[in-house]
Design a protein around this motif. Structure first.
Motif, PDB file in Angstrom:
ATOM      1  N   ALA A   1       0.857  -1.186   0.000  1.00 50.42           N
ATOM      2  CA  ALA A   1       0.000   0.000   0.000  1.00 50.42           C
ATOM      3  C   ALA A   1       0.890   1.231   0.000  1.00 50.42           C
ATOM      4  O   ALA A   1       1.968   1.233   0.601  1.00 50.42           O
ATOM      5  N   GLY A   2       0.436   2.253  -0.693  1.00 44.96           N
ATOM      6  CA  GLY A   2       1.237   3.469  -0.771  1.00 44.96           C
ATOM      7  C   GLY A   2       0.514   4.560  -1.521  1.00 44.96           C
ATOM      8  O   GLY A   2      -0.721   4.619  -1.533  1.00 44.96           O
ATOM      9  N   ILE A   3       1.291   5.405  -2.179  1.00 46.19           N
ATOM     10  CA  ILE A   3       0.759   6.594  -2.845  1.00 46.19           C
ATOM     11  C   ILE A   3       1.160   6.578  -4.318  1.00 46.19           C
ATOM     12  O   ILE A   3       2.309   6.278  -4.657  1.00 46.19           O
ATOM     13  N   VAL A   4       0.223   6.904  -5.183  1.00 50.85           N
ATOM     14  CA  VAL A   4       0.512   7.004  -6.608  1.00 50.85           C
ATOM     15  C   VAL A   4       1.392   8.223  -6.846  1.00 50.85           C
ATOM     16  O   VAL A   4       0.997   9.351  -6.561  1.00 50.85           O
TER      17      VAL A   4
ATOM     18  N   ASP B   1      -3.100   9.802  -5.093  1.00 48.77           N
ATOM     19  CA  ASP B   1      -4.090   8.911  -4.479  1.00 48.77           C
ATOM     20  C   ASP B   1      -3.407   7.876  -3.587  1.00 48.77           C
ATOM     21  O   ASP B   1      -2.340   7.335  -3.930  1.00 48.77           O
ATOM     22  N   ARG B   2      -4.033   7.592  -2.463  1.00 44.59           N
ATOM     23  CA  ARG B   2      -3.626   6.461  -1.625  1.00 44.59           C
ATOM     24  C   ARG B   2      -4.222   5.195  -2.235  1.00 44.59           C
ATOM     25  O   ARG B   2      -5.392   5.179  -2.613  1.00 44.59           O
ATOM     26  N   VAL B   3      -3.424   4.123  -2.303  1.00 40.34           N
ATOM     27  CA  VAL B   3      -3.907   2.897  -2.936  1.00 40.34           C
ATOM     28  C   VAL B   3      -3.418   1.674  -2.168  1.00 40.34           C
ATOM     29  O   VAL B   3      -2.411   1.720  -1.459  1.00 40.34           O
ATOM     30  N   VAL B   4      -4.143   0.580  -2.335  1.00 37.20           N
ATOM     31  CA  VAL B   4      -3.677  -0.737  -1.943  1.00 37.20           C
ATOM     32  C   VAL B   4      -3.566  -1.556  -3.218  1.00 37.20           C
ATOM     33  O   VAL B   4      -4.396  -1.426  -4.128  1.00 37.20           O
ATOM     34  N   CYS B   5      -2.520  -2.358  -3.314  1.00 37.86           N
ATOM     35  CA  CYS B   5      -2.329  -3.181  -4.504  1.00 37.86           C
ATOM     36  C   CYS B   5      -2.955  -4.551  -4.298  1.00 37.86           C
ATOM     37  O   CYS B   5      -2.765  -5.182  -3.251  1.00 37.86           O
ATOM     38  N   SER B   6      -3.675  -5.001  -5.285  1.00 39.92           N
ATOM     39  CA  SER B   6      -4.191  -6.362  -5.302  1.00 39.92           C
ATOM     40  C   SER B   6      -3.195  -7.234  -6.051  1.00 39.92           C
ATOM     41  O   SER B   6      -2.780  -6.894  -7.155  1.00 39.92           O
ATOM     42  N   TYR B   7      -2.818  -8.369  -5.438  1.00 37.57           N
ATOM     43  CA  TYR B   7      -1.798  -9.189  -6.098  1.00 37.57           C
ATOM     44  C   TYR B   7      -2.329  -9.857  -7.363  1.00 37.57           C
ATOM     45  O   TYR B   7      -1.551 -10.321  -8.198  1.00 37.57           O
ATOM     46  N   ILE B   8      -3.646  -9.876  -7.520  1.00 34.10           N
ATOM     47  CA  ILE B   8      -4.263 -10.265  -8.788  1.00 34.10           C
ATOM     48  C   ILE B   8      -4.969  -9.034  -9.337  1.00 34.10           C
ATOM     49  O   ILE B   8      -5.811  -8.446  -8.649  1.00 34.10           O
ATOM     50  N   PRO B   9      -4.635  -8.587 -10.542  1.00 32.13           N
ATOM     51  CA  PRO B   9      -5.296  -7.406 -11.093  1.00 32.13           C
ATOM     52  C   PRO B   9      -6.754  -7.693 -11.410  1.00 32.13           C
ATOM     53  O   PRO B   9      -7.183  -8.851 -11.459  1.00 32.13           O
TER      54      PRO B   9
ATOM     55  N   ALA C   1      -4.198  -3.206 -11.048  1.00 32.37           N
ATOM     56  CA  ALA C   1      -3.774  -3.843  -9.800  1.00 32.37           C
ATOM     57  C   ALA C   1      -3.868  -2.909  -8.599  1.00 32.37           C
ATOM     58  O   ALA C   1      -3.462  -3.284  -7.497  1.00 32.37           O
ATOM     59  N   VAL C   2      -4.386  -1.701  -8.781  1.00 35.65           N
ATOM     60  CA  VAL C   2      -4.504  -0.772  -7.654  1.00 35.65           C
ATOM     61  C   VAL C   2      -5.969  -0.498  -7.339  1.00 35.65           C
ATOM     62  O   VAL C   2      -6.807  -0.422  -8.228  1.00 35.65           O
ATOM     63  N   VAL C   3      -6.236  -0.389  -6.041  1.00 30.97           N
ATOM     64  CA  VAL C   3      -7.580  -0.108  -5.552  1.00 30.97           C
ATOM     65  C   VAL C   3      -7.492   1.131  -4.666  1.00 30.97           C
ATOM     66  O   VAL C   3      -6.659   1.175  -3.748  1.00 30.97           O
ATOM     67  N   PRO C   4      -8.306   2.163  -4.918  1.00 31.99           N
ATOM     68  CA  PRO C   4      -8.256   3.374  -4.099  1.00 31.99           C
ATOM     69  C   PRO C   4      -8.461   3.064  -2.615  1.00 31.99           C
ATOM     70  O   PRO C   4      -9.262   2.201  -2.252  1.00 31.99           O
TER      71      PRO C   4
ATOM     72  N   LEU D   1      -8.372 -19.542  -5.034  1.00 32.93           N
ATOM     73  CA  LEU D   1      -7.435 -18.492  -5.413  1.00 32.93           C
ATOM     74  C   LEU D   1      -7.958 -17.157  -4.914  1.00 32.93           C
ATOM     75  O   LEU D   1      -9.082 -16.752  -5.263  1.00 32.93           O
ATOM     76  N   PHE D   2      -7.172 -16.480  -4.085  1.00 33.06           N
ATOM     77  CA  PHE D   2      -7.575 -15.181  -3.527  1.00 33.06           C
ATOM     78  C   PHE D   2      -8.908 -15.305  -2.780  1.00 33.06           C
ATOM     79  O   PHE D   2      -9.666 -14.352  -2.671  1.00 33.06           O
ATOM     80  N   GLY D   3      -9.199 -16.531  -2.287  1.00 31.15           N
ATOM     81  CA  GLY D   3     -10.428 -16.741  -1.536  1.00 31.15           C
ATOM     82  C   GLY D   3     -11.692 -16.485  -2.344  1.00 31.15           C
ATOM     83  O   GLY D   3     -12.740 -16.173  -1.769  1.00 31.15           O
ATOM     84  N   ASP D   4     -11.616 -16.633  -3.664  1.00 31.05           N
ATOM     85  CA  ASP D   4     -12.751 -16.338  -4.541  1.00 31.05           C
ATOM     86  C   ASP D   4     -13.199 -14.882  -4.447  1.00 31.05           C
ATOM     87  O   ASP D   4     -14.325 -14.544  -4.835  1.00 31.05           O
ATOM     88  N   CYS D   5     -12.343 -14.017  -3.907  1.00 35.13           N
ATOM     89  CA  CYS D   5     -12.734 -12.615  -3.729  1.00 35.13           C
ATOM     90  C   CYS D   5     -12.604 -11.830  -5.034  1.00 35.13           C
ATOM     91  O   CYS D   5     -11.780 -12.149  -5.891  1.00 35.13           O
ATOM     92  N   ASN D   6     -13.404 -10.803  -5.160  1.00 42.31           N
ATOM     93  CA  ASN D   6     -13.318  -9.829  -6.243  1.00 42.31           C
ATOM     94  C   ASN D   6     -12.639  -8.582  -5.686  1.00 42.31           C
ATOM     95  O   ASN D   6     -13.227  -7.880  -4.854  1.00 42.31           O
ATOM     96  N   PRO D   7     -11.398  -8.299  -6.092  1.00 42.85           N
ATOM     97  CA  PRO D   7     -10.644  -7.209  -5.462  1.00 42.85           C
ATOM     98  C   PRO D   7     -11.383  -5.877  -5.392  1.00 42.85           C
ATOM     99  O   PRO D   7     -11.378  -5.218  -4.348  1.00 42.85           O
TER     100      PRO D   7
END
Length: 373
Positions: free
Chosen positions: A67-70, A84-92, A152-155, A315-321
């Motif tokens: 997680a960091g800043i763009v 923007d502050r973002v968290v990266c999803s390891y699966i885009p 791969a980034v989520v606000p 994979l990724f707990g079946d989650c939608n990032p």
């Protein structure tokens, strides 16, 4: 093309540990952003790289929870902007491919180069002395800066600390979703979780939140068993035999509805134990990976047919990032998901080898690298 210098932890091959070095980092291209990382989770999957259990292209920049800043953006980026502050999803999650458009962002086709870190145009962004370096899962969060796909980034909301946000890029949704989505735990059921580390602790939280009556944890490490109770486990055991006796007694012989495998390394013995722990119509959900040269699933067909058991991967707990990362942070915000408690210790980037020794020694639920920014 302009480049910057970034300090990073890299792996040059299996069994060599992490090497700290400076790399050159290119500007972002179309649909890419450069992120200045504030924090990176220390997931066991990165340890599989140096252990030789992850089929990756070397050399590679480690880290896939960040997680960091763009800091800058390439052409035609629409999801985020500079600052923007973002968290990266390891699966885009591109939102447009077949998996994304059918509700399976965890299998987005733009994640195909996770093991090499090569971008879809066939090039790399990290370099040193003329050599190309990929970022693990096309991220490379063990670097102060990285260029990543905008998919791969989520606000990230302003009130979420970076150290906490980094964990929802992989470990938290992988564990929580393994229980809630992949296994499909329902109220009143019995769920057994093998391994209560950074992923398993969230599988415990997910099973409890879904309403399981019995959340049984199997882990040989006492520290992890004790922490599992904080995350919602109802019973803990050091080995599968003890757990089997308890589950058999407490369910009047029906056995468990679910076994969820989230250890550091999954083995054939563990899979067979999980199958025997599940009763009629039970499901075994495998989230962790095993040693590269070993096959972990060897089950007699009759063990599945007679009780109509299922074995499936997650994979990724079946989650939608794009949906589940904000949702999980909302549960954290409301007090329904414990994330602060996951972080046992923070480390400087140069302490990454110490951090993984602590992980393998069973001292951490989750360690986090805090970058010097």
């Amino acid at each position: 093309m302009a480049t910057i210098t970034t300090h990073a932890a890299i792996a040059r091959g299996p069994h060599l540990g992490w090497e700290l070095t400076d790399l050159e980092l290119d500007d972002p291209k179309e649909h890419e952003v450069r992120v200045r990382f504030a924090a990176s989770g220390l997931c066991h999957s990165d340890d599989h790289i140096t252990a030789g259990d992850a089929p990756v292209r070397f050399p590679i920049v480690g880290g896939h929870e960040g997680a960091g800043i763009v800091e800058s953006i390439g052409p035609n980026v629409t999801r985020v902007k500079v600052g923007d502050r973002v968290v990266c999803s390891y699966i885009p999650a591109c939102g447009a491919c077949r998996p994304c458009s059918t509700g399976h962002q965890n299998m987005c086709v733009k994640g195909l180069n996770a093991g090499s870190g090569m971008f879809l145009d066939g090039t790399y962004r990290f370099h040193k002395d003329g050599e190309d370096f990929g970022g693990f899962c096309s991220l490379g969060t063990f670097s102060q800066y990285a260029v990543v796909s905008e998919w791969a980034v989520v606000p990230l909301a302003d009130d979420i600390p970076f150290e906490i946000a980094s964990l929802v890029g992989c470990g938290v949704p992988t564990g929580w979703g393994s229980a809630v989505y992949a296994a499909g735990v329902k109220p009143g059921e019995t769920a057994v979780i093998f391994g209560a580390g950074g992923v398993g602790s969230n599988a415990v939280q997910g099973a409890r939140y879904a309403g399981a009556k019995n959340v049984v944890v199997i882990d040989p490490v006492e520290f992890k068993r004790e922490n599992a109770m904080r995350f919602g486990a109802t019973h803990t055991f050091a080995d599968a035999a003890e757990a089997h006796d308890f589950v058999n007694a407490t369910t009047w012989g029906q056995l468990a509805d679910h076994a969820i495998l989230t250890p550091g390394v999954v083995t054939e013995e563990m899979v067979n134990q999980a199958v025997k722990l599940t009763g009629k119509g039970g499901k075994v959900t495998i989230t962790a990976v095993g040693h590269l040269a070993e096959k972990a699933v060897h089950v007699h067909a009759g063990m599945l047919i007679g009780y109509q058991r299922q074995i499936r991967g997650a994979l990724f707990g079946d989650c939608n990032p794009l949906y589940d990362i904000p949702k999980l942070l909302g549960l954290y915000r409301s007090g329904d998901l414990k994330l602060d408690e996951l972080v046992t210790r923070t480390y400087a980037l140069d302490e990454v080898n110490d951090a993984y020794r602590d992980l393998n020694d069973g001292k951490n639920i989750r360690g986090v690298v805090v970058h010097d920014i």
